[in-house]
Scaffold this motif. Structure first.
Motif, PDB file in Angstrom:
ATOM      1  N   GLN A 129     -10.460   2.586  -3.951  1.00  0.00           N
ATOM      2  CA  GLN A 129     -10.502   2.141  -5.348  1.00  0.00           C
ATOM      3  C   GLN A 129     -11.916   2.243  -5.929  1.00  0.00           C
ATOM      4  O   GLN A 129     -12.163   1.803  -7.043  1.00  0.00           O
ATOM      5  CB  GLN A 129     -10.005   0.700  -5.448  1.00  0.00           C
TER       6      GLN A 129
ATOM      7  N   VAL B 298      -9.233  -0.071   1.604  1.00  0.00           N
ATOM      8  CA  VAL B 298      -8.536  -0.023   0.315  1.00  0.00           C
ATOM      9  C   VAL B 298      -9.555  -0.047  -0.823  1.00  0.00           C
ATOM     10  O   VAL B 298      -9.426   0.696  -1.807  1.00  0.00           O
ATOM     11  CB  VAL B 298      -7.557  -1.213   0.180  1.00  0.00           C
TER      12      VAL B 298
ATOM     13  N   LYS C 149      -2.050  -0.875  -4.647  1.00  0.00           N
ATOM     14  CA  LYS C 149      -3.251  -1.247  -3.911  1.00  0.00           C
ATOM     15  C   LYS C 149      -3.791  -2.614  -4.312  1.00  0.00           C
ATOM     16  O   LYS C 149      -4.419  -3.300  -3.507  1.00  0.00           O
ATOM     17  CB  LYS C 149      -4.319  -0.179  -4.094  1.00  0.00           C
TER      18      LYS C 149
ATOM     19  N   SER D 258      -4.471  -5.408  -1.566  1.00  0.00           N
ATOM     20  CA  SER D 258      -5.763  -6.079  -1.430  1.00  0.00           C
ATOM     21  C   SER D 258      -5.613  -7.591  -1.483  1.00  0.00           C
ATOM     22  O   SER D 258      -6.264  -8.329  -0.732  1.00  0.00           O
ATOM     23  CB  SER D 258      -6.712  -5.629  -2.548  1.00  0.00           C
TER      24      SER D 258
ATOM     25  N   TYR E  66       0.834  -1.206   0.000  1.00  0.00           N
ATOM     26  CA  TYR E  66       0.000   0.000   0.000  1.00  0.00           C
ATOM     27  C   TYR E  66       0.869   1.257   0.000  1.00  0.00           C
ATOM     28  O   TYR E  66       0.593   2.224  -0.709  1.00  0.00           O
ATOM     29  CB  TYR E  66      -0.921  -0.004   1.217  1.00  0.00           C
TER      30      TYR E  66
END
Length: 207
Positions: free
Chosen positions: A140, A136, A106, A110, A101
């Motif tokens: 997104q 997260v 990302k 994830s 991160y």
């Protein structure tokens, strides 16, 4: 003479009994010892595996503190592969997610958080991973997925994040309700939640 004959008869009876049952007794004893030593061996193996996982995790933390991210990543991947079911692997995956991160990756963050959700040996750790994964996913704009993660969390402290998701989706009524729930859970003592509620027009100041 009678005593001698009785002892002889007893001996013959014992021989006969042993011929009929001795084999099963020996097998039972052998299996009993095998079970005892097998269990002890299994316990020793588990202890050794736990120590190995712990040492890998400590080494990973040391690499992180030393600023050696690549080495930390490699150690973390080893933990996930070699000690999948251990709590140290879950901690390593959480740390890997953080490192990814911070790099702006990302997608891999994830992925590591989802790994924890799937493999964590403890529900509390799995819930922590779901909570971070939902954050997260919110960034997104994966709102449905984020809500699904929170629906699976067995904790009361997710109301604020639910409000953030609802606000991002433009559902201000749901955001207000969630923020008020968060304030109620915190006894109204969260300045940040109060600020969020006022920013979207609560209609009345939260108390």
């Amino acid at each position: 003479m009678t005593t001698y004959l009785n002892e002889e008869e007893q001996l013959e009876a014992l021989k006969k009994w042993w011929a009929e049952n001795g084999k099963s007794i020996v097998i039972g004893v052998v299996l009993g010892f095998a079970a005892i030593f097998g269990w002890q061996g299994w316990q020793a193996y588990r202890v050794a595996q736990g120590e190995a996982a712990s040492n890998l995790y400590i080494s990973m933390q040391n690499q992180v503190r030393a600023g050696k991210a690549e080495s930390a990543l490699e150690l973390g991947k080893r933990l996930l592969g070699e000690h999948t079911g251990s709590v140290y692997a879950s901690f390593a995956a959480l740390k890997l997610a953080q490192l990814m991160y911070e790099r702006g990756d990302k997608a891999n963050a994830s992925e590591n958080l989802q790994w924890v959700v799937s493999h964590a040996p403890d529900a509390v750790i799995a819930d922590l991973a779901r909570f971070r994964l939902a954050r997260v996913q919110l960034e997104q704009k994966q709102y449905e997925q984020a809500v699904s993660q929170l629906d699976a969390v067995d904790a009361a402290g997710v109301a604020e994040l639910r409000g953030d998701i609802a606000r991002a989706r433009g559902d201000l009524a749901a955001a207000r309700a969630a923020y008020r729930q968060a304030l109620a859970a915190k006894g109204g003592a969260s300045a940040l939640v109060r600020m969020k509620l006022n920013e979207i027009g609560a209609g009345e100041k939260a108390s």
